[in-house]
Design an enzyme around this catalytic site. Structure first.
Site, PDB file in Angstrom:
ATOM      1  N   HIS A 157      40.423  67.853   8.685  1.00  0.00           N
ATOM      2  CA  HIS A 157      41.243  68.879   9.332  1.00  0.00           C
ATOM      3  C   HIS A 157      40.462  70.173   9.364  1.00  0.00           C
ATOM      4  O   HIS A 157      39.741  70.506   8.414  1.00  0.00           O
ATOM      5  CB  HIS A 157      42.537  69.085   8.539  1.00  0.00           C
ATOM      6  CG  HIS A 157      43.203  70.406   8.792  1.00  0.00           C
ATOM      7  ND1 HIS A 157      43.087  71.484   7.918  1.00  0.00           N
ATOM      8  CD2 HIS A 157      43.969  70.848   9.825  1.00  0.00           C
ATOM      9  CE1 HIS A 157      43.763  72.503   8.405  1.00  0.00           C
ATOM     10  NE2 HIS A 157      44.300  72.163   9.556  1.00  0.00           N
ATOM     11  N   ARG A 187      41.749  80.674  13.273  1.00  0.00           N
ATOM     12  CA  ARG A 187      42.805  81.354  14.014  1.00  0.00           C
ATOM     13  C   ARG A 187      42.707  82.871  13.829  1.00  0.00           C
ATOM     14  O   ARG A 187      42.145  83.364  12.845  1.00  0.00           O
ATOM     15  CB  ARG A 187      44.182  80.871  13.557  1.00  0.00           C
ATOM     16  CG  ARG A 187      44.456  81.094  12.080  1.00  0.00           C
ATOM     17  CD  ARG A 187      45.758  80.439  11.654  1.00  0.00           C
ATOM     18  NE  ARG A 187      46.055  80.674  10.245  1.00  0.00           N
ATOM     19  CZ  ARG A 187      45.606  79.923   9.258  1.00  0.00           C
ATOM     20  NH1 ARG A 187      44.865  78.869   9.518  1.00  0.00           N
ATOM     21  NH2 ARG A 187      45.915  80.211   8.000  1.00  0.00           N
ATOM     22  N   HIS A 237      55.244  67.691  -4.969  1.00  0.00           N
ATOM     23  CA  HIS A 237      56.161  66.664  -5.446  1.00  0.00           C
ATOM     24  C   HIS A 237      55.434  65.406  -5.930  1.00  0.00           C
ATOM     25  O   HIS A 237      56.046  64.537  -6.563  1.00  0.00           O
ATOM     26  CB  HIS A 237      57.186  66.311  -4.358  1.00  0.00           C
ATOM     27  CG  HIS A 237      56.599  65.785  -3.085  1.00  0.00           C
ATOM     28  ND1 HIS A 237      56.226  66.603  -2.043  1.00  0.00           N
ATOM     29  CD2 HIS A 237      56.314  64.517  -2.681  1.00  0.00           C
ATOM     30  CE1 HIS A 237      55.748  65.869  -1.047  1.00  0.00           C
ATOM     31  NE2 HIS A 237      55.787  64.605  -1.412  1.00  0.00           N
TER      32      HIS A 237
END
Length: 300
Positions: free
Chosen positions: A104, A108, A169
């Site tokens: 990935h 920006r 989690h």
């Protein structure tokens, strides 16, 4: 000083160059482009590559959007009645082989009409199987890019990536990390706007040589059905992170972005097994045991 028009043009060139590089690395599939417009201002170019020799699905997206800040974001930024401009390139590649890692990247730029601006982005690697020499190579390349601009960037942004690409989690990192940074501007770095933009471009331009090297190292390795099933489990972890924690996904949804472009990060197939436990000592278990923050991958 660099303008938003120049930033937009440079990010478009980065998208073009990355697409050409990935097509060459795959050797079969070509990108399909869809141009879109955002209600409220701006638009982008979504480019998807599918069913190649190496890449099962990947997206290389460019956007340049503008307009009034949505209320949620105004509240988060604690500003009133501001217009915004945002541009960037976002990439996610899901390979066919479990030996080639998911990658990935995002670069920006964001500005408000009151003159405030910042750069964000980063690049991170999510192997299905952690290969330490590949992780070391990946981090060394990123350190070299960072060190050209500021020697403090790599350790700072590496730690930031460890914290950001963390599946709370599960109490595990998404992969072997990389670099991540956000809201960089002249007031919180030693670089002015022009040099921050140069750094942003350098991160974007590093993508093709880094990922091509990783593809070439691993694309011809054979794999079993069991190894592919592990790949699908690892993809499931990737999906969990992107849908629960990813800030880019949330920003796109909250600014009425194009849903197909926002969710292009998801793989074509991912699996979940109830209470899956890798066999102790297996390659799968070895990878699971290395999904931790703070590992010095360069010297692993």
């Amino acid at each position: 000083m660099i303008t938003k028009e120049e930033i937009t043009a440079a990010y478009q060139r980065i998208q073009d160059d990355i697409c050409k590089g990935l097509e060459a690395a795959d050797g079969k599939a070509l990108f399909e482009e869809e141009r879109w417009e955002r209600e409220g201002g701006g638009g982008g170019r979504t480019r998807i590559i599918q069913q190649g020799q190496v890449i099962e699905r990947g997206g290389v997206n460019f956007s340049a959007v503008h307009g009034e800040l949505p209320k949620k974001i105004k509240d988060a930024f604690q500003v009133e009645n501001q217009d915004f401009f945002a541009s960037g390139v976002s990439i996610v590649i899901h390979p066919k082989s479990p030996w080639v890692p998911i990658i990935h990247m995002n670069v920006r730029y964001f500005e408000l009409d009151n003159g405030n601006y910042w750069f964000g982005g980063g690049i991170d690697l999510t192997p299905h199987y952690i290969i330490e020499k590949d992780a070391s190579f990946f981090h060394q390349q990123l350190k070299s890019v960072c060190d050209r601009y500021d020697s403090s960037f790599y350790p700072r942004f590496k730690a930031w990536a460890d914290d950001y690409f963390f599946i709370k989690h599960r109490n595990e990192t998404r992969g072997v990390g990389g670099i991540f940074y956000d809201k960089l501007h002249a007031g919180n770095t030693a670089l002015d706007k022009d040099h921050l933009f140069a750094f942003s471009k350098a991160v974007g331009e590093s993508f093709v040589p880094i990922y091509t090297a990783l593809i070439d190292r691993n694309k011809d390795r054979s794999f079993s059905e069991a190894e592919q099933q592990w790949q699908y489990i690892r993809r499931g972890r990737y999906v969990e992170f992107n849908l629960v924690y990813d800030a880019g996904t949330k920003f796109g949804l909250e600014t009425n972005g194009r849903i197909e472009s926002i969710l292009m990060s998801l793989p074509p197939q991912a699996n979940w097994f109830y209470n899956y436990q890798a066999k102790p000592g297996s390659l799968e278990d070895q990878t699971a045991q290395r999904l931790k923050k703070g590992i010095d991958w360069i010297n692993a």
